[in-house]
Design a protein around this motif. Structure first.
Motif, PDB file in Angstrom:
ATOM      1  N   ASN A 284      -4.356  -5.346  -6.964  1.00  0.00           N
ATOM      2  CA  ASN A 284      -5.673  -5.732  -6.471  1.00  0.00           C
ATOM      3  C   ASN A 284      -5.693  -7.074  -5.759  1.00  0.00           C
ATOM      4  O   ASN A 284      -6.758  -7.526  -5.351  1.00  0.00           O
ATOM      5  N   ASN A 285      -4.558  -7.716  -5.598  1.00  0.00           N
ATOM      6  CA  ASN A 285      -4.490  -9.030  -4.983  1.00  0.00           C
ATOM      7  C   ASN A 285      -3.956  -8.897  -3.558  1.00  0.00           C
ATOM      8  O   ASN A 285      -2.757  -8.773  -3.336  1.00  0.00           O
ATOM      9  N   GLU A 286      -4.856  -8.929  -2.595  1.00  0.00           N
ATOM     10  CA  GLU A 286      -4.469  -8.706  -1.202  1.00  0.00           C
ATOM     11  C   GLU A 286      -3.578  -9.825  -0.673  1.00  0.00           C
ATOM     12  O   GLU A 286      -2.665  -9.572   0.111  1.00  0.00           O
ATOM     13  N   ASN A 287      -3.811 -11.050  -1.097  1.00  0.00           N
ATOM     14  CA  ASN A 287      -2.973 -12.161  -0.653  1.00  0.00           C
ATOM     15  C   ASN A 287      -1.531 -11.983  -1.132  1.00  0.00           C
ATOM     16  O   ASN A 287      -0.587 -12.246  -0.381  1.00  0.00           O
ATOM     17  N   ALA A 288      -1.357 -11.553  -2.386  1.00  0.00           N
ATOM     18  CA  ALA A 288      -0.021 -11.318  -2.914  1.00  0.00           C
ATOM     19  C   ALA A 288       0.635 -10.122  -2.219  1.00  0.00           C
ATOM     20  O   ALA A 288       1.840 -10.129  -1.970  1.00  0.00           O
ATOM     21  N   GLN A 289      -0.149  -9.123  -1.864  1.00  0.00           N
ATOM     22  CA  GLN A 289       0.391  -7.963  -1.156  1.00  0.00           C
ATOM     23  C   GLN A 289       0.866  -8.367   0.234  1.00  0.00           C
ATOM     24  O   GLN A 289       1.910  -7.905   0.708  1.00  0.00           O
TER      25      GLN A 289
ATOM     26  N   TYR B 162       4.494  -2.802  -1.859  1.00  0.00           N
ATOM     27  CA  TYR B 162       4.253  -3.247  -3.231  1.00  0.00           C
ATOM     28  C   TYR B 162       4.070  -2.076  -4.188  1.00  0.00           C
ATOM     29  O   TYR B 162       4.374  -2.184  -5.377  1.00  0.00           O
ATOM     30  N   GLU B 163       3.595  -0.926  -3.701  1.00  0.00           N
ATOM     31  CA  GLU B 163       3.423   0.245  -4.567  1.00  0.00           C
ATOM     32  C   GLU B 163       4.765   0.712  -5.110  1.00  0.00           C
ATOM     33  O   GLU B 163       4.861   1.202  -6.229  1.00  0.00           O
ATOM     34  N   LYS B 164       5.813   0.587  -4.293  1.00  0.00           N
ATOM     35  CA  LYS B 164       7.149   0.979  -4.734  1.00  0.00           C
ATOM     36  C   LYS B 164       7.834  -0.158  -5.478  1.00  0.00           C
ATOM     37  O   LYS B 164       8.730   0.083  -6.280  1.00  0.00           O
ATOM     38  N   LEU B 165       7.442  -1.389  -5.205  1.00  0.00           N
ATOM     39  CA  LEU B 165       8.062  -2.543  -5.834  1.00  0.00           C
ATOM     40  C   LEU B 165       7.692  -2.657  -7.307  1.00  0.00           C
ATOM     41  O   LEU B 165       8.547  -2.994  -8.143  1.00  0.00           O
TER      42      LEU B 165
ATOM     43  N   ILE C  39       2.635  -7.053 -13.819  1.00  0.00           N
ATOM     44  CA  ILE C  39       2.973  -7.859 -12.647  1.00  0.00           C
ATOM     45  C   ILE C  39       1.680  -8.454 -12.121  1.00  0.00           C
ATOM     46  O   ILE C  39       0.782  -7.739 -11.679  1.00  0.00           O
ATOM     47  N   LEU C  40       1.575  -9.779 -12.207  1.00  0.00           N
ATOM     48  CA  LEU C  40       0.337 -10.472 -11.873  1.00  0.00           C
ATOM     49  C   LEU C  40       0.160 -10.658 -10.377  1.00  0.00           C
ATOM     50  O   LEU C  40      -0.933 -10.490  -9.855  1.00  0.00           O
ATOM     51  N   ASN C  41       1.212 -11.058  -9.679  1.00  0.00           N
ATOM     52  CA  ASN C  41       1.123 -11.261  -8.238  1.00  0.00           C
ATOM     53  C   ASN C  41       2.528 -11.177  -7.635  1.00  0.00           C
ATOM     54  O   ASN C  41       3.406 -10.570  -8.230  1.00  0.00           O
TER      55      ASN C  41
END
Length: 166
Positions: free
Chosen positions: A63-68, A82-85, A123-125
């Motif tokens: 849910n963190n667009e900046n981290a994505q 990130y979905e695979k990470l 995984i937080l960010n």
């Protein structure tokens, strides 16, 4: 006598019909009102649960667009999805539980006969992970840093570890 008996039966049948009609119409209205109240209460409960879920997942890579955006390297061959990470990082961390001395990223040395292993991972960010670990007797939490290297390997670093008292 026969006429009065038939008249009495007719009046009783009429009264029975009127009372049945009134009862069933009131029952239908009562059931509709009860259904409406229950539906409203359930919608409010679902809304409340959704709000709590959004609040609980505020600190998450999903849910963190900046981290994505951190994983979007600007070029198509450097982009990491990130979905695979998320499952890869989680799996790599949990695979270290097979170590005979326990998972080295719990930040704790083995206390008793059992080794410390990581149970849950969040995984937080793009940089931090929080994990729950235990040896069956002692429980704790650890804050980890993780890095995705240029060769797409994952490395971890213990930032802070906490062991709860028994």
């Amino acid at each position: 006598m026969k006429k009065s008996f038939l008249l009495l039966l007719f009046v009783l049948a009429f009264l029975f019909t009127v009372f049945t009609y009134m009862f069933l119409s009131k029952q239908v209205k009562y059931e509709q009102d009860r259904y409406k109240k229950t539906t409203t209460k359930l919608r409010d409960s679902i809304s409340l649960v959704k709000t709590k879920l959004v609040d609980a997942n505020y600190f998450s890579l999903e849910n963190n667009e900046n981290a994505q955006n951190y994983f979007d390297g600007g070029s198509a061959e450097k982009t990491i999805q990130y979905e695979k990470l998320i499952p890869v990082v989680t799996e790599k961390l949990l695979d270290l539980n097979a170590n005979p001395k326990g998972n080295p990223y719990t930040g704790q040395d083995q206390i008793g006969a059992n080794k410390f292993i990581i149970n849950k991972v969040k995984i937080l960010n793009h940089r931090w992970i929080i994990a729950d670990f235990s040896d069956g007797e002692y429980w704790g939490e650890v804050l980890l840093k993780y890095f995705v290297n240029d060769d797409e390997s994952i490395s971890f670093e213990v930032n802070q570890s906490l062991l709860y008292q028994k």
